[in-house]
Design an enzyme around this catalytic site. Sequence first.
Site, short mmCIF file in Angstrom:
data_model
loop_
_atom_site.label_atom_id
_atom_site.label_comp_id
_atom_site.label_asym_id
_atom_site.label_seq_id
_atom_site.Cartn_x
_atom_site.Cartn_y
_atom_site.Cartn_z
N ASP A 103 0.87 -1.19 0.00
CA ASP A 103 0.00 0.00 0.00
C ASP A 103 0.90 1.23 0.00
O ASP A 103 1.58 1.50 0.99
CB ASP A 103 -0.87 -0.04 1.27
CG ASP A 103 -2.00 0.99 1.26
OD1 ASP A 103 -1.98 1.89 0.40
OD2 ASP A 103 -2.88 0.89 2.13
N ASP A 114 -3.90 6.88 -3.52
CA ASP A 114 -3.80 5.83 -2.50
C ASP A 114 -4.31 4.54 -3.14
O ASP A 114 -5.50 4.44 -3.45
CB ASP A 114 -4.65 6.24 -1.30
CG ASP A 114 -4.55 5.27 -0.13
OD1 ASP A 114 -3.89 4.23 -0.27
OD2 ASP A 114 -5.15 5.56 0.92
N HIS A 183 -12.06 5.76 2.44
CA HIS A 183 -12.10 7.11 3.02
C HIS A 183 -12.04 8.17 1.93
O HIS A 183 -11.47 7.96 0.87
CB HIS A 183 -10.93 7.30 3.99
CG HIS A 183 -9.61 6.83 3.43
ND1 HIS A 183 -8.73 7.66 2.78
CD2 HIS A 183 -9.03 5.60 3.42
CE1 HIS A 183 -7.67 6.97 2.39
NE2 HIS A 183 -7.83 5.70 2.76
N HIS A 191 -7.00 11.09 5.04
CA HIS A 191 -8.34 10.73 5.53
C HIS A 191 -9.11 12.03 5.76
O HIS A 191 -8.91 12.70 6.76
CB HIS A 191 -8.25 9.90 6.82
CG HIS A 191 -7.74 8.51 6.61
ND1 HIS A 191 -8.35 7.40 7.14
CD2 HIS A 191 -6.70 8.02 5.90
CE1 HIS A 191 -7.69 6.30 6.77
NE2 HIS A 191 -6.68 6.66 6.02
N GLU A 216 -11.28 0.90 -0.62
CA GLU A 216 -10.42 -0.23 -0.26
C GLU A 216 -11.24 -1.24 0.54
O GLU A 216 -12.12 -0.86 1.31
CB GLU A 216 -9.20 0.22 0.54
CG GLU A 216 -9.49 0.97 1.82
CD GLU A 216 -8.21 1.47 2.49
OE1 GLU A 216 -7.25 0.69 2.58
OE2 GLU A 216 -8.21 2.62 2.96
N GLU A 323 -7.13 -1.78 -3.32
CA GLU A 323 -7.58 -0.40 -3.13
C GLU A 323 -7.32 0.43 -4.38
O GLU A 323 -6.27 0.31 -5.01
CB GLU A 323 -6.80 0.20 -1.95
CG GLU A 323 -7.03 1.69 -1.73
CD GLU A 323 -6.27 2.22 -0.52
OE1 GLU A 323 -6.78 3.14 0.13
OE2 GLU A 323 -5.16 1.72 -0.23
#
Length: 342
Positions: A103, A114, A183, A191, A216, A323
């Site tokens: 990640d 992300d 998020h 976030h 994710e 994700e």
Amino acid sequence: PLVRSEKRAHDRMMSDVYSKVRHASEVHRQVRSYAQSFIKPGIKLADMCEMLENKNRELVKEDGLLRGIGFPTGCSINHVAAHYTPNPGDDTVLQYDDVMKVDFGTQIDGRIIDSAWTVAFNPRYDPLLEAVKEATNTGISAAGIDVRLCDVGEAVQEVMESYEVELDGKTFPVKCIRNLNGHSIGPYQIHAGKSVPIVKGGDTTKMEEDEMYAIETFGTTGRGYIVEDMECSHYMKNFHAPHVPLRLPRSKKLLSHVNKTFGTLAFCRRWLEREDGGSAAINGTNGRQEKYMGALKNLCDVGIIQPYPPLVDVKGCYTAQYEHTIMLRPTCKEIVSRGDDY
């Protein structure tokens, strides 16, 4: 709602943001393609992270807060689901039977990409990876402007929990890790306040136009619930950090280093010990922080910096993650981090 011509005008106005997001996404694809070429059993996780992050810095043309790494490279293994990266001195080596979540992030002008995938060499884990990949794709399909967050979670859970995996003659249902979420993402804010559940019964808040989300999902053969455990490696300045008068010179020094090098982006201990302290553009070769642990603890204690310890399910189980970052444009939903690989 905007009429079609207004939507197009709005898209044009936002095109500068879109192009930064797309550029950061292209860097992510190239960095992970490079990483996939050398991630093999026997590699030391610290070396893997170093190689991946150096390629990330090179391709994004690291320039302090303007462009660079989005957050530390997560390489959480097996029952550890997230927020693990090696600290200095950690010599963990990747094994053939491990299930590792890779990640990592890129950012240009604070627009963070992300995206994550799962590495497993033993084919016995294929159904677990398949479940999670399908669940994430289902979440992406379900997401959109005016969609309720809880409805995304419900769609994800239905797909995830339709799978099972057989390990050593025992059959495990694949479960969603119910207290992990996708998020919203804001500028320099990984976030940004909205959570996308991966089980039913969640928040009825709706997704809105022009939001960015990390969609994710996490599947597990364990109990489907994570707790914080193990030594912390990930830290991030509180986005709404209070201004606290600091007495300790070491804390002041570390905070000033964090402010100029990372701002409100996440960082890890390994980066503090690099000769560039996390950014060659900002610190050259004299950025290395010495004897910083006390200062770091102090900054955490007063609420300026938040520690993010590893998140773990029950020992002996296996967790997987996929994700993507999506952009909810007025005219369409763009899955910016999508690649040929996942």
